[in-house]
Write a protein that holds these residues in place. Structure first.
Motif, PDB file in Angstrom:
ATOM      1  N   SER A 133       0.821  -1.211   0.000  1.00  0.00           N
ATOM      2  CA  SER A 133       0.000   0.000   0.000  1.00  0.00           C
ATOM      3  C   SER A 133       0.854   1.258   0.000  1.00  0.00           C
ATOM      4  CB  SER A 133      -0.933  -0.003   1.216  1.00  0.00           C
ATOM      5  OG  SER A 133      -0.178   0.003   2.432  1.00  0.00           O
ATOM      6  N   LYS A 134       1.991   1.218   0.720  1.00  0.00           N
ATOM      7  CA  LYS A 134       2.878   2.386   0.761  1.00  0.00           C
ATOM      8  C   LYS A 134       3.582   2.580  -0.577  1.00  0.00           C
ATOM      9  CE  LYS A 134       3.634   2.241   5.749  1.00  0.00           C
ATOM     10  NZ  LYS A 134       4.608   2.026   6.850  1.00  0.00           N
ATOM     11  N   LEU A 135       3.960   1.477  -1.204  1.00  0.00           N
ATOM     12  CA  LEU A 135       4.581   1.567  -2.525  1.00  0.00           C
ATOM     13  C   LEU A 135       3.578   2.101  -3.536  1.00  0.00           C
ATOM     14  CD1 LEU A 135       6.852   1.131  -4.509  1.00  0.00           C
ATOM     15  CD2 LEU A 135       6.249  -1.309  -4.607  1.00  0.00           C
ATOM     16  N   SER A 136       2.333   1.642  -3.437  1.00  0.00           N
ATOM     17  CA  SER A 136       1.281   2.100  -4.340  1.00  0.00           C
ATOM     18  C   SER A 136       1.043   3.599  -4.165  1.00  0.00           C
ATOM     19  CB  SER A 136      -0.013   1.331  -4.079  1.00  0.00           C
ATOM     20  OG  SER A 136      -1.044   1.769  -4.924  1.00  0.00           O
ATOM     21  N   ALA A 137       1.081   4.070  -2.917  1.00  0.00           N
ATOM     22  CA  ALA A 137       0.897   5.503  -2.644  1.00  0.00           C
ATOM     23  C   ALA A 137       2.034   6.318  -3.250  1.00  0.00           C
ATOM     24  CB  ALA A 137       0.815   5.748  -1.139  1.00  0.00           C
ATOM     25  N   LEU A 138       3.245   5.767  -3.194  1.00  0.00           N
ATOM     26  CA  LEU A 138       4.399   6.445  -3.786  1.00  0.00           C
ATOM     27  C   LEU A 138       4.241   6.528  -5.304  1.00  0.00           C
ATOM     28  CD1 LEU A 138       7.218   7.697  -3.581  1.00  0.00           C
ATOM     29  CD2 LEU A 138       8.177   5.388  -3.562  1.00  0.00           C
ATOM     30  N   LEU A 139       3.776   5.441  -5.907  1.00  0.00           N
ATOM     31  CA  LEU A 139       3.539   5.433  -7.356  1.00  0.00           C
ATOM     32  C   LEU A 139       2.491   6.472  -7.742  1.00  0.00           C
ATOM     33  CD1 LEU A 139       3.500   1.565  -8.006  1.00  0.00           C
ATOM     34  CD2 LEU A 139       5.268   3.175  -8.731  1.00  0.00           C
ATOM     35  N   ASP A 140       1.422   6.586  -6.946  1.00  0.00           N
ATOM     36  CA  ASP A 140       0.376   7.572  -7.231  1.00  0.00           C
ATOM     37  C   ASP A 140       0.932   8.990  -7.182  1.00  0.00           C
ATOM     38  OD1 ASP A 140      -1.625   5.704  -7.622  1.00  0.00           O
ATOM     39  OD2 ASP A 140      -2.324   5.757  -5.541  1.00  0.00           O
ATOM     40  N   THR A 141       1.799   9.252  -6.209  1.00  0.00           N
ATOM     41  CA  THR A 141       2.380  10.589  -6.073  1.00  0.00           C
ATOM     42  C   THR A 141       3.265  10.909  -7.276  1.00  0.00           C
ATOM     43  OG1 THR A 141       2.365  10.377  -3.661  1.00  0.00           O
ATOM     44  CG2 THR A 141       3.751  12.104  -4.601  1.00  0.00           C
ATOM     45  N   ILE A 142       4.107   9.965  -7.660  1.00  0.00           N
ATOM     46  CA  ILE A 142       4.997  10.180  -8.810  1.00  0.00           C
ATOM     47  C   ILE A 142       4.179  10.312 -10.086  1.00  0.00           C
ATOM     48  CG2 ILE A 142       6.802   9.092 -10.233  1.00  0.00           C
ATOM     49  CD1 ILE A 142       7.929   7.885  -7.665  1.00  0.00           C
ATOM     50  N   ASN A 143       3.055   9.610 -10.143  1.00  0.00           N
ATOM     51  CA  ASN A 143       2.207   9.665 -11.334  1.00  0.00           C
ATOM     52  C   ASN A 143       1.653  11.071 -11.575  1.00  0.00           C
ATOM     53  OD1 ASN A 143       0.929   8.173 -13.526  1.00  0.00           O
ATOM     54  ND2 ASN A 143      -1.013   8.529 -12.447  1.00  0.00           N
ATOM     55  N   ASN A 144       1.578  11.877 -10.514  1.00  0.00           N
ATOM     56  CA  ASN A 144       1.047  13.232 -10.634  1.00  0.00           C
ATOM     57  C   ASN A 144       2.075  14.237 -11.162  1.00  0.00           C
ATOM     58  OD1 ASN A 144      -1.555  12.635  -9.694  1.00  0.00           O
ATOM     59  ND2 ASN A 144      -0.905  12.795  -7.556  1.00  0.00           N
ATOM     60  N   ILE A 145       3.314  13.802 -11.318  1.00  0.00           N
ATOM     61  CA  ILE A 145       4.362  14.710 -11.795  1.00  0.00           C
ATOM     62  C   ILE A 145       4.392  14.679 -13.318  1.00  0.00           C
ATOM     63  CG2 ILE A 145       6.825  15.255 -11.766  1.00  0.00           C
ATOM     64  CD1 ILE A 145       7.050  13.761  -9.130  1.00  0.00           C
ATOM     65  N   ASP A 146       4.144  15.815 -13.933  1.00  0.00           N
ATOM     66  CA  ASP A 146       4.271  15.933 -15.389  1.00  0.00           C
ATOM     67  C   ASP A 146       5.720  16.309 -15.664  1.00  0.00           C
ATOM     68  OD1 ASP A 146       4.212  16.434 -18.062  1.00  0.00           O
ATOM     69  OD2 ASP A 146       2.397  17.657 -18.029  1.00  0.00           O
ATOM     70  N   THR A 147       6.525  15.331 -15.979  1.00  0.00           N
ATOM     71  CA  THR A 147       7.978  15.549 -16.049  1.00  0.00           C
ATOM     72  C   THR A 147       8.419  16.343 -17.263  1.00  0.00           C
ATOM     73  OG1 THR A 147       8.388  13.487 -17.257  1.00  0.00           O
ATOM     74  CG2 THR A 147       8.361  13.370 -14.844  1.00  0.00           C
ATOM     75  N   ILE A 148       7.553  16.466 -18.281  1.00  0.00           N
ATOM     76  CA  ILE A 148       7.984  17.153 -19.505  1.00  0.00           C
ATOM     77  C   ILE A 148       7.089  18.337 -19.849  1.00  0.00           C
ATOM     78  CG2 ILE A 148       9.072  15.101 -20.485  1.00  0.00           C
ATOM     79  CD1 ILE A 148       6.605  14.674 -22.202  1.00  0.00           C
ATOM     80  N   ALA A 149       6.352  18.835 -18.855  1.00  0.00           N
ATOM     81  CA  ALA A 149       5.441  19.961 -19.108  1.00  0.00           C
ATOM     82  C   ALA A 149       6.192  21.186 -19.597  1.00  0.00           C
ATOM     83  CB  ALA A 149       4.668  20.293 -17.831  1.00  0.00           C
ATOM     84  N   ASP A 150       7.348  21.431 -19.013  1.00  0.00           N
ATOM     85  CA  ASP A 150       8.143  22.609 -19.383  1.00  0.00           C
ATOM     86  C   ASP A 150       9.607  22.229 -19.267  1.00  0.00           C
ATOM     87  OD1 ASP A 150       9.425  24.991 -19.754  1.00  0.00           O
ATOM     88  OD2 ASP A 150       8.147  26.150 -18.409  1.00  0.00           O
ATOM     89  N   GLU A 151      10.233  21.926 -20.400  1.00  0.00           N
ATOM     90  CA  GLU A 151      11.608  21.451 -20.373  1.00  0.00           C
ATOM     91  C   GLU A 151      12.563  22.482 -19.787  1.00  0.00           C
ATOM     92  OE1 GLU A 151      12.992  19.846 -24.033  1.00  0.00           O
ATOM     93  OE2 GLU A 151      11.312  18.465 -24.255  1.00  0.00           O
ATOM     94  N   LYS A 152      12.248  23.765 -19.961  1.00  0.00           N
ATOM     95  CA  LYS A 152      13.126  24.804 -19.428  1.00  0.00           C
ATOM     96  C   LYS A 152      13.154  24.774 -17.906  1.00  0.00           C
ATOM     97  CE  LYS A 152      12.801  28.034 -23.309  1.00  0.00           C
ATOM     98  NZ  LYS A 152      12.424  29.400 -23.739  1.00  0.00           N
ATOM     99  N   GLU A 153      12.039  24.359 -17.297  1.00  0.00           N
ATOM    100  CA  GLU A 153      11.973  24.309 -15.841  1.00  0.00           C
ATOM    101  C   GLU A 153      12.758  23.128 -15.262  1.00  0.00           C
ATOM    102  OE1 GLU A 153      10.638  26.159 -13.332  1.00  0.00           O
ATOM    103  OE2 GLU A 153      10.307  27.726 -14.813  1.00  0.00           O
ATOM    104  N   ASP A 154      13.001  22.086 -16.069  1.00  0.00           N
ATOM    105  CA  ASP A 154      13.751  20.914 -15.606  1.00  0.00           C
ATOM    106  C   ASP A 154      13.173  20.385 -14.292  1.00  0.00           C
ATOM    107  OD1 ASP A 154      15.619  18.902 -15.418  1.00  0.00           O
ATOM    108  OD2 ASP A 154      17.220  20.189 -14.673  1.00  0.00           O
TER     109      ASP A 154
END
Length: 477
Positions: A133-154
């Motif tokens: 359940s804790k690993l699943s919660a971590l995956l959910d949190t990372i899933n919310n990160i749009d890693t390529i929304a703004d490449e300049k922001e890195d």
């Protein structure tokens, strides 16, 4: 206004990610879970880039090439089979075998992309037996990160830096072996100005020196293709972290075939670097046996560095790696400037007599998360002769001393950092001392008025009584 809102959102993502990861404590040691978290962030980022390129191919009507890795690699994007994609991981995030699926995904990414050989966590998730359940919660949190929304922001780079800093702070003594405070790395890069050539770090940790070098080049409208990166790291897990950190930013680097001791298994024996940037372990004792490395060619012309402290062994190793016009900037404990133990004073005297020391900077305390030992920066060069190509004046017989101990700003109760203004002031002082008058006039708008080799005292600074213009004491505000 929109930019501020974006920054606030990104900061909340970082904090949220840290808080979620922190729940892994107990079952997983902090020294392990930084690799778990950063491995997952890498997988999410690689997947986002892959999906973006896949959609691009579809839009171009090239559906028949969707499963050909060459069409991803040509854009510096890792090819991911279905079982290695983040979407696949999230589809199975609530299942009991999710740890195995993550391990399989990481292994598959590495298998299909040779440049990642030895980089990704190996069987971590299954071996650690984390709470589902804790690993699943971590995956959910990372899933919310749009890693390529703004490449300049890195965004991903910021998450990496945030986590590396927080891990260093939490782990305490020893945790800083893989992390050098960002402001210190920035200062070394601003001082050396590594625009083109070979950059080397003999104890590269998580690769922060390389990342900042590339950022420096790009921020000054240079081309990162003009830079070649070489490094070495002793600790296996940190070696993997460095490879991930560089791969996630598209930085090609030669870190050697394996993690290895720089003194006993040099991965780049024939390298001559134009720039060396490093933060060697402070005051490393028993780094060699009494009768080991006594005839090493790296000490040629000097006494053998003592067994009890590796500071001067690191210095001589780096000097041996410099090209004929190369420069090095590195962090050492303040004791390296004054110690006379076991012949260190004579080694220092020889280096000074050989006119290798270009600039010394005494840094403020409390910059590092993991040690209260006062530190300094050494800048060394193989030649101080006039260099018309770079605009350097003849500095033979001169060394600049900068006392920056009163600079910096407290960022919490126990930690300080150098501000951008501090970094600019220190770097400009060095450049105005080093550069020829004609180069100074060409960048007049960037140099504080009167800040030239003849008028260093016109800075908010003070020249110690009896000293000459090549010695400046910078004061904090």
């Amino acid at each position: 206004m929109a930019k501020k809102t974006s920054s606030k959102k990104e900061q909340s993502i970082e904090e949220s990610l840290w808080n979620t990861a922190n729940k892994l404590r107990g079952k997983v040691e902090s020294s392990e879970y930084k690799h778990v978290v950063l491995g997952l962030i890498f997988l999410k980022f690689a997947s986002d880039k892959f999906e973006g390129r896949r959609e691009e191919l579809i839009q171009e009507g090239k559906e028949k090439y969707l499963d050909m890795k060459e069409f991803y690699n040509m854009k510096n994007i890792f090819f991911l089979p279905e079982e290695a994609r983040w979407s696949y991981i999230m589809q199975h995030a609530k299942q009991e075998d999710i740890s195995l699926k993550i391990d399989t995904a990481l292994h598959t990414v590495e298998k299909h992309n040779p440049s990642l050989k030895g980089a990704l966590p190996d069987n971590y998730f299954s071996r650690l037996g984390m709470d589902g359940s804790k690993l699943s919660a971590l995956l959910d949190t990372i899933n919310n990160i749009d890693t390529i929304a703004d490449e300049k922001e890195d965004i991903v780079g910021r998450v990496y830096e945030f986590f590396l800093g927080r891990f260093a702070a939490v782990e305490g003594k020893g945790g800083g072996e893989f992390y050098t405070p960002k402001c210190v790395v920035n200062l070394i890069a601003e001082m050396l100005e590594p625009f083109r050539g070979k950059i080397y770090d003999p104890c590269c940790g998580s690769g922060g020196m390389f990342v900042q070098s590339i950022k420096f080049v790009e921020s000054h409208n240079g081309n990162k293709k003009d830079i070649s990166v070489y490094g070495q790291e002793y600790t296996a897990t940190t070696y993997k972290l460095a490879k991930m950190n560089l791969a996630i930013r598209g930085i090609s680097a030669n870190l050697g075939e394996v993690p290895a001791d720089t003194f006993f298994k040099d991965q780049h024996p024939d390298l001559k670097a134009d720039y060396i940037m490093a933060n060697p372990p402070f005051n490393q004792s028993e780094w060699r046996g009494k009768n080991e490395l006594v005839d090493d060619p790296r000490w040629k012309g000097y006494d053998v560095p003592p067994v009890g402290n590796a500071n001067y062994a690191w210095i001589m190793h780096m000097l041996s790696k410099l090209s004929e016009n190369g420069t090095a900037g590195f962090v050492l404990a303040n004791g390296s400037m004054s110690s006379n133990t076991s012949g260190e004073g004579e080694l220092r005297r020889s280096m000074i007599e050989n006119d290798l020391v270009d600039c010394m900077i005494a840094l403020p305390g409390q910059l590092f998360y993991t040690t209260q030992i006062p530190v300094c920066l050494w800048f060394m060069t193989k030649t101080k002769k006039e260099d018309k190509e770079h605009g350097y004046r003849n500095r033979e017989g001169e060394t600049l001393f900068i006392d920056a101990r009163e600079m910096g700003t407290m960022i919490d109760r126990v930690h300080k950092e150098l501000t951008e203004e501090d970094l600019a002031k220190i770097a400009q002082t060095y450049h105005s001392w080093r550069n020829a008058p004609q180069k100074l006039s060409s960048v007049e708008g960037e140099i504080p008025e009167g800040n030239n080799p003849q008028k260093l005292s016109s800075l908010e600074s003070e020249i110690p009584e009896g000293n000459n213009p090549q010695k400046a004491l910078l004061r904090g505000r």
